[in-house]
Write a protein that holds these residues in place. Structure first.
Motif, mmCIF file in Angstrom:
data_model
loop_
_atom_site.group_PDB
_atom_site.id
_atom_site.type_symbol
_atom_site.label_atom_id
_atom_site.label_comp_id
_atom_site.label_asym_id
_atom_site.label_seq_id
_atom_site.Cartn_x
_atom_site.Cartn_y
_atom_site.Cartn_z
ATOM 1 N N ARG A 288 0.867 -1.180 0.000
ATOM 2 C CA ARG A 288 0.000 0.000 0.000
ATOM 3 C C ARG A 288 0.901 1.226 0.000
ATOM 4 O O ARG A 288 2.018 1.194 0.509
ATOM 5 C CB ARG A 288 -0.895 0.038 1.235
ATOM 6 C CG ARG A 288 -2.031 -0.936 1.172
ATOM 7 C CD ARG A 288 -2.975 -0.725 2.318
ATOM 8 N NE ARG A 288 -4.107 -1.636 2.207
ATOM 9 C CZ ARG A 288 -4.991 -1.824 3.162
ATOM 10 N NH1 ARG A 288 -4.894 -1.168 4.298
ATOM 11 N NH2 ARG A 288 -5.989 -2.665 2.975
ATOM 12 N N ILE A 289 0.370 2.297 -0.555
ATOM 13 C CA ILE A 289 1.104 3.558 -0.610
ATOM 14 C C ILE A 289 0.328 4.581 0.204
ATOM 15 O O ILE A 289 -0.869 4.786 -0.022
ATOM 16 C CB ILE A 289 1.256 4.057 -2.063
ATOM 17 C CG1 ILE A 289 1.937 2.995 -2.937
ATOM 18 C CG2 ILE A 289 1.996 5.384 -2.103
ATOM 19 C CD1 ILE A 289 3.337 2.622 -2.518
ATOM 20 N N PHE A 290 0.996 5.217 1.153
ATOM 21 C CA PHE A 290 0.372 6.290 1.927
ATOM 22 C C PHE A 290 0.921 7.611 1.433
ATOM 23 O O PHE A 290 2.125 7.821 1.369
ATOM 24 C CB PHE A 290 0.647 6.134 3.428
ATOM 25 C CG PHE A 290 0.066 7.262 4.221
ATOM 26 C CD1 PHE A 290 -1.290 7.293 4.502
ATOM 27 C CD2 PHE A 290 0.862 8.303 4.645
ATOM 28 C CE1 PHE A 290 -1.836 8.356 5.219
ATOM 29 C CE2 PHE A 290 0.330 9.366 5.354
ATOM 30 C CZ PHE A 290 -1.024 9.391 5.645
ATOM 31 N N HIS A 291 -0.003 8.488 1.051
ATOM 32 C CA HIS A 291 0.304 9.831 0.550
ATOM 33 C C HIS A 291 -0.548 10.792 1.361
ATOM 34 O O HIS A 291 -1.554 10.385 1.938
ATOM 35 C CB HIS A 291 -0.052 9.889 -0.946
ATOM 36 C CG HIS A 291 0.226 11.195 -1.604
ATOM 37 N ND1 HIS A 291 -0.722 12.181 -1.703
ATOM 38 C CD2 HIS A 291 1.343 11.678 -2.212
ATOM 39 C CE1 HIS A 291 -0.214 13.211 -2.352
ATOM 40 N NE2 HIS A 291 1.044 12.925 -2.657
ATOM 41 N N SER A 292 -0.197 12.048 1.411
ATOM 42 C CA SER A 292 -0.981 13.013 2.194
ATOM 43 C C SER A 292 -2.444 13.083 1.729
ATOM 44 O O SER A 292 -3.317 13.475 2.489
ATOM 45 C CB SER A 292 -0.333 14.399 2.127
ATOM 46 O OG SER A 292 -0.303 14.857 0.787
ATOM 47 N N SER A 293 -2.730 12.666 0.491
ATOM 48 C CA SER A 293 -4.105 12.701 -0.027
ATOM 49 C C SER A 293 -4.882 11.421 0.266
ATOM 50 O O SER A 293 -6.062 11.343 -0.037
ATOM 51 C CB SER A 293 -4.087 12.939 -1.542
ATOM 52 O OG SER A 293 -3.472 11.845 -2.194
ATOM 53 N N GLY A 294 -4.230 10.392 0.824
ATOM 54 C CA GLY A 294 -4.941 9.164 1.145
ATOM 55 C C GLY A 294 -4.062 7.939 1.040
ATOM 56 O O GLY A 294 -2.842 8.025 0.860
ATOM 57 N N THR A 295 -4.721 6.782 1.129
ATOM 58 C CA THR A 295 -4.030 5.497 1.050
ATOM 59 C C THR A 295 -4.448 4.802 -0.233
ATOM 60 O O THR A 295 -5.620 4.830 -0.619
ATOM 61 C CB THR A 295 -4.366 4.624 2.273
ATOM 62 O OG1 THR A 295 -4.006 5.352 3.459
ATOM 63 C CG2 THR A 295 -3.599 3.319 2.251
ATOM 64 N N TYR A 296 -3.494 4.142 -0.886
ATOM 65 C CA TYR A 296 -3.712 3.537 -2.195
ATOM 66 C C TYR A 296 -3.206 2.097 -2.187
ATOM 67 O O TYR A 296 -2.192 1.805 -1.547
ATOM 68 C CB TYR A 296 -2.949 4.318 -3.276
ATOM 69 C CG TYR A 296 -3.336 5.770 -3.327
ATOM 70 C CD1 TYR A 296 -4.260 6.226 -4.253
ATOM 71 C CD2 TYR A 296 -2.783 6.696 -2.440
ATOM 72 C CE1 TYR A 296 -4.622 7.568 -4.300
ATOM 73 C CE2 TYR A 296 -3.148 8.035 -2.481
ATOM 74 C CZ TYR A 296 -4.065 8.452 -3.402
ATOM 75 O OH TYR A 296 -4.428 9.777 -3.444
ATOM 76 N N GLU A 297 -3.908 1.228 -2.905
ATOM 77 C CA GLU A 297 -3.444 -0.144 -3.101
ATOM 78 C C GLU A 297 -2.684 -0.224 -4.411
ATOM 79 O O GLU A 297 -3.118 0.327 -5.420
ATOM 80 C CB GLU A 297 -4.628 -1.110 -3.172
ATOM 81 C CG GLU A 297 -5.283 -1.375 -1.854
ATOM 82 C CD GLU A 297 -6.399 -2.402 -1.968
ATOM 83 O OE1 GLU A 297 -6.960 -2.585 -3.075
ATOM 84 O OE2 GLU A 297 -6.709 -3.013 -0.939
#
Length: 127
Positions: free
Chosen positions: A97-106
């Motif tokens: 998973r990728i965590f970015h300031s705009s949210g979490t992504y698979e």
């Protein structure tokens, strides 16, 4: 004698400058199994890599209809897809998973077949 389009020094310079084109910072989260204290396991995501220079861009949105079309409970869901660009030597797996300031992504797909291996692109879906 054939001449290469890019020399080794050209690639080295491009790799040294690539972070200028990667304005975002992300955390790569890797899945681990943790005991649930009842004889089973549960999945957790922990930061494997933090503050990774990246570029996150929106790719598209697709709409799907959930439920019966004649029902009031019909719900429309828009799936947003994104492309993440990171340095080519960054470890990213399809189960991350990728965590970015705009949210979490698979991570949906990782393209490891770049022509000159300067960057790596991943297809993501926001969760």
């Amino acid at each position: 004698m054939t001449k290469s389009l890019l020399q080794t020094s050209d690639l080295a310079y491009m790799r040294s400058q690539i972070e200028l084109a990667l304005p975002d910072l992300v955390h790569v989260q890797r899945k681990t199994l943790v005991s649930d204290q009842q004889g089973g396991f549960t999945e957790e995501f922990d930061n494997a890599y933090q503050n990774i220079p990246a570029r996150l861009t929106a790719r598209s949105g697709s709409e799907s209809v959930l439920g019966d079309n004649d029902s009031e409970q019909t719900r429309r869901e828009v799936l947003q897809e994104f492309t993440l660009t990171v340095r080519s030597d960054q470890s990213i797996e399809q189960t991350d998973r990728i965590f970015h300031s705009s949210g979490t992504y698979e991570v949906q797909f990782v393209n490891n077949n770049a022509a000159w291996a300067i960057t790596k692109q991943c297809q993501l879906r926001k969760i």
